[in-house]
Design a protein around this motif. Sequence first.
Motif, PDB file in Angstrom:
ATOM      1  N   LEU A  83       0.751  -1.193  -0.122  1.00 19.08           N
ATOM      2  CA  LEU A  83      -0.071  -0.166  -0.021  1.00 19.08           C
ATOM      3  C   LEU A  83       1.085   1.386  -0.072  1.00 19.08           C
ATOM      4  O   LEU A  83       0.578   2.223  -0.682  1.00 19.08           O
ATOM      5  CB  LEU A  83      -0.990  -0.082   1.380  1.00 19.08           C
ATOM      6  N   ALA A  84       2.046   1.272   0.608  1.00 24.15           N
ATOM      7  CA  ALA A  84       2.750   2.315   0.748  1.00 24.15           C
ATOM      8  C   ALA A  84       3.502   2.747  -0.482  1.00 24.15           C
ATOM      9  O   ALA A  84       3.506   3.979  -0.780  1.00 24.15           O
ATOM     10  CB  ALA A  84       3.815   2.049   1.923  1.00 24.15           C
ATOM     11  N   GLN A  88       3.904   6.650  -3.598  1.00 24.74           N
ATOM     12  CA  GLN A  88       5.208   7.190  -3.863  1.00 24.74           C
ATOM     13  C   GLN A  88       5.250   8.602  -4.663  1.00 24.74           C
ATOM     14  O   GLN A  88       6.088   9.403  -4.435  1.00 24.74           O
ATOM     15  CB  GLN A  88       5.795   6.436  -4.645  1.00 24.74           C
ATOM     16  N   GLY A  89       3.948   8.995  -5.287  1.00 28.21           N
ATOM     17  CA  GLY A  89       3.819  10.158  -6.106  1.00 28.21           C
ATOM     18  C   GLY A  89       3.672  11.513  -4.924  1.00 28.21           C
ATOM     19  O   GLY A  89       3.990  12.397  -5.672  1.00 28.21           O
ATOM     20  N   GLN A  94       9.346   6.704   2.018  1.00 21.79           N
ATOM     21  CA  GLN A  94       8.934   5.292   2.153  1.00 21.79           C
ATOM     22  C   GLN A  94       8.880   4.849   3.527  1.00 21.79           C
ATOM     23  O   GLN A  94       7.807   4.128   3.756  1.00 21.79           O
ATOM     24  CB  GLN A  94       9.221   4.462   1.041  1.00 21.79           C
ATOM     25  N   ALA A  95       9.696   4.815   3.950  1.00 22.15           N
ATOM     26  CA  ALA A  95      10.002   4.231   5.492  1.00 22.15           C
ATOM     27  C   ALA A  95       8.752   4.934   6.500  1.00 22.15           C
ATOM     28  O   ALA A  95       8.332   4.269   7.283  1.00 22.15           O
ATOM     29  CB  ALA A  95      11.423   4.682   5.905  1.00 22.15           C
ATOM     30  N   GLU A 134      -3.485  10.361   6.885  1.00 25.72           N
ATOM     31  CA  GLU A 134      -3.108  11.407   7.995  1.00 25.72           C
ATOM     32  C   GLU A 134      -1.747  12.114   7.875  1.00 25.72           C
ATOM     33  O   GLU A 134      -1.501  13.087   7.930  1.00 25.72           O
ATOM     34  CB  GLU A 134      -3.689  10.961   9.183  1.00 25.72           C
ATOM     35  N   TYR A 135      -0.814  11.097   7.565  1.00 24.82           N
ATOM     36  CA  TYR A 135       0.621  11.357   7.571  1.00 24.82           C
ATOM     37  C   TYR A 135       0.912  12.227   6.267  1.00 24.82           C
ATOM     38  O   TYR A 135       1.541  13.454   6.413  1.00 24.82           O
ATOM     39  CB  TYR A 135       1.478  10.183   7.625  1.00 24.82           C
ATOM     40  N   ILE A 136       0.381  11.886   5.255  1.00 20.21           N
ATOM     41  CA  ILE A 136       0.563  12.646   4.139  1.00 20.21           C
ATOM     42  C   ILE A 136      -0.155  14.261   4.221  1.00 20.21           C
ATOM     43  O   ILE A 136       0.724  15.149   3.722  1.00 20.21           O
ATOM     44  CB  ILE A 136      -0.101  11.914   2.738  1.00 20.21           C
TER      45      ILE A 136
END
Length: 312
Positions: A83-84, A88-89, A94-95, A134-136
């Motif tokens: 899912l991660a 990527q865009g 990624q970590a 939420e992180y994004i």
Amino acid sequence: MPFATLIGHNKAMSERETMSTNVLSLQSLSPGADLDSYVQTISAFPILSPEEEKALAERFYYDNDLEAARQLVLCHLRFVVHLARTYQGYGLPQADLIQEGNVGLMKAVKRFNPEVGVRLVSFAVHWIKAEMHEYILRNWRIVKVATTKAQRKLFFNLRSAKKRLAWLNPAETKAVADELGVPEAEVSRMESRLAGVDVAFDGVDSDDDASSAPAHYLPASDADPADLVASEDWLDISRARLGEAIANLDERSRDIIQARWLNEDKTTLMDLAERYGVSAERIRQLEKNALKKLKAAVAIDEAADERELAAA
């Protein structure tokens, strides 16, 4: 189930548990240390069959078996990585996305009910995506670009809904709004936000962008020398007025103000009451009256100055 098959099944489960226990001590189980080693490590965890998954889920759900919960989490880490990679865009590490997704996976395992009749991966996908989203949203820009439900939906779907790189025309804006079920104004607003970039206040080291920094267009509040001189003069005059007002107080009131407000070691009301042989409440009243006289004296002087300036 035949005895030989049962023995083989138990042996396989035992080997899996041993592998999971040993691998927890490895540095490669942290995606922040070495992402390639992390992916290689979690790929060694087995994919659980429906029967194995349900057995582990029941052990945790009914008996609060933390070892079973750990096995469920470890065997689904590869799905979080999958899912991660779909995010990527957005240009984020990624970590970090994987770490956030792992938090969502653990929340899903905690709330998973094995009696519902769905696989854990189907239930966990919503929790994993929620943590990643939420992180994004927190880290994609300095200022959060999406807060409402409609804005969040547009943030993650607008770019894929656009058919071309140019700005949306009115017809395309309406089509996107109808497809996502949001107002057209929100579509245009989010398109503008996605096209914007963060700009450092002081600019960058490059000579080409030095003149475009916001710091070159916003005047400093203390840039005018006349204002600096006037401010210093005002402070000097205010101190002089306050000193004169204190000198005009009677000796006892002046001593109380000095002890209560001007000395580094403040004197208590009880100590002053013992010094003057009165109650602490009387000292408080004297202090209040003295402060009132000081404020009135300073206010009168300021009003006089304003009248002089107006007359000039």
